[in-house]
Structures are given as structure tokens and as C-alpha cells.
Scaffold this active site. Structure first.
Site, short mmCIF file in Angstrom:
data_model
loop_
_atom_site.label_atom_id
_atom_site.label_comp_id
_atom_site.label_asym_id
_atom_site.label_seq_id
_atom_site.Cartn_x
_atom_site.Cartn_y
_atom_site.Cartn_z
N GLU A 147 35.48 32.23 56.59
CA GLU A 147 35.06 33.51 56.36
C GLU A 147 33.50 33.40 55.73
O GLU A 147 32.45 33.90 56.14
CB GLU A 147 35.82 34.47 55.69
CG GLU A 147 36.88 34.71 56.15
CD GLU A 147 38.03 35.26 55.63
OE1 GLU A 147 38.92 36.12 56.25
OE2 GLU A 147 38.08 35.47 54.39
N ASP B 128 40.13 41.90 50.34
CA ASP B 128 41.29 42.27 49.59
C ASP B 128 40.82 43.15 48.37
O ASP B 128 41.65 44.02 47.89
CB ASP B 128 41.84 41.11 48.92
CG ASP B 128 42.42 40.17 50.04
OD1 ASP B 128 43.26 40.59 50.99
OD2 ASP B 128 41.87 38.93 50.24
#
Ligand code: 5RP
Length: 224
Positions: free
Chosen positions: A107, A88
């Protein structure tokens, strides 16, 4: 170029980066999100060249399996030479904010097991200082209000991500108005709050390689 075209360009670049290293016993770590999806789609035709994958979310696992790519449980896998995922936000030290898709914990676990983390992102994700994107924090549901109060003490404006349950059965708090000067220290500080599963700062284990999509091509930065 559109943002989607830039994402496609970095997905192509990531394939070029890993393809020469694929062996019959290679297991790849696979991220989550729209950029990771484009990478997954490009892995399909290569499925006979490597053993399989470990996925960082149920969504990525399904997309991989739909393409005929094997998905293994992390506990049954030895080495993972590459973890490929989006971000992001990413800074010059290749520290990242991740978790916009609520997959941050898996993740982070798969990334921790990988020898090299290849971050693939369009140029809009590049920042000088992390924090404009609200930092996600995965919490055990019963601890949500307590964790939110502790995040306020750290200077954040925490907002419960309504209606989202993570693949681990937990909830997400997003930290707004929270610019981060020392990502390594803040990652550890937030993770020390009781009830936090993990937070979306990927700094103590950042990316090793960044493939950043820009109008004039893919920029490659390698720290290790
Ligand atoms: C999901 C993530 C994604 O990597 C991140 O949100 C970037 O997503 P996209 O590639 O769709 O921009 O961390 O939890």
C-alpha cells in the site's frame, strides 16, 4: 446508517471523484480491505474507460481481475494519477494508521507512486490522535524478536500477529498501547529499526483527499 452503508457511500463518492479524470491510458492504484473492495466492485462497470490498475495486494489483484480489470506490475507503469484506499485511523492532517489487513508495505509503495491519495473511510476511523488502533509493523521474520524489543523501548506493547504471512513473505507485529504524538517522526523512527520493512503510519506521505462517511453524508477534506 450501518458501517457497511457508510463504506458503500464513500466508495460511491470516490468513483464520482475519479470518473471525470479517466482516460484510455489511466492506471489507478488500488488499496486493500473491505472499503477498497466496495470501490473495486464499482470500478467493474467502468473498466472500458481506463487502461487498468496496480494493486496493493494479491487479494485486491484477484478481485480486480475477476471483474475483468487489468492489473499491471508496478515496475511496468508510468504515472498513477490516483491511489484509492481505506484506513484504520485518520487524523485531521490526513495522517493514517493502515495495515489492519497486513498489506501496508505494498500500500505504501503504490501510494508513494501516486499523484493523489484518496482515503475512503467510514466515520469511525476519524481520530484526534493516532494510536488507539494497534500500529502494524511488517518485519523480516528473523528480526521479529529484535524489532519487538526495540518497539518496547519506544513505549509500545508489541504483539506478534500469529499465523499471518504478508504478500512479501514477512510477519506482522502490532503495537498496542502506543499513542502517537508526532506521526511523521515516529514513522521514520520505526522504519529506521533494522529488520523493519515498513510500519503502518502513513504520515510522511499522507492522504491528499479524505472522503469520510457520516450519517448525514460524505464529508470531503482536501489538503492539496
Ligand atoms: C489493509 C488496510 C486497510 O485499508 C485498512 O485495514 C482498512 O480496512 P477496512 O476498509 O476493511 O476497514 O490498511 O492493510
Amino acid at each position: 446508517m450501518t458501517q457497511d452503508e457508510l463504506k458503500a457511500a464513500v466508495a460511491d463518492a470516490a468513483i464520482k471523484e475519479i470518473e471525470p479524470h479517466l482516460e484510455k491510458d489511466t492506471v489507478l492504484g488500488i488499496g486493500t480491505g473491505s472499503t477498497a473492495n466496495l470501490f473495486i466492485d464499482r470500478l467493474g462497470p467502468l473498466r472500458d474507460r481506463f487502461k487498468g490498475t496496480v494493486a496493493s495486494s494479491e487479494a485486491s489483484a484477484k478481485r480486480l481481475q475477476d471483474l475483468g480489470i487489468e492489473v499491471f506490475e508496478l515496475n511496468s507503469v508510468g504515472s498513477i494519477p490516483f491511489y484509492i484506499d481505506g484506513a484504520d485511523e485518520v487524523n485531521a492532517q490526513l495522517h493514517m494508521i493502515k495495515g489492519g489487513g497486513a498489506a501496508l508495505t505494498r500500500e505504501k509503495i503504490v501510494a508513494a507512486c501516486a499523484e493523489r491519495f484518496i482515503c475512503i473511510a467510514d466515520g469511525s476511523k476519524e481520530v484526534a490522535r493516532l494510536g488507539n488502533f494497534p500500529l502494524p509493523v511488517e518485519v523480516i521474520p528473523m528480526a521479529r524478536s529484535y524489532v519487538a524489543r526495540e518497539l518496547v523501548k519506544l513505549g509500545a506493547d508489541p504483539v506478534y500477529r500469529q499465523g499471518v504471512v504478508t504478500d512479501n513473505g514477512n510477519q506482522i507485529i502490532d503495537c498496542f498501547d502506543f499513542m502517537i504524538d508526532d506521526p511523521v517522526a515516529m514513522e521514520a523512527r520505526i522504519n529506521a529499526i533494522v529488520g523493519v520493512v515498513t510500519n503502518g503510519l502513513f504520515a510522511s506521505r499522507g492522504a491528499d483527499v479524505l472522503l469520510l462517511g457520516k450519517a448525514d453524508g460524505v464529508e470531503r477534506t482536501a489538503l492539496r
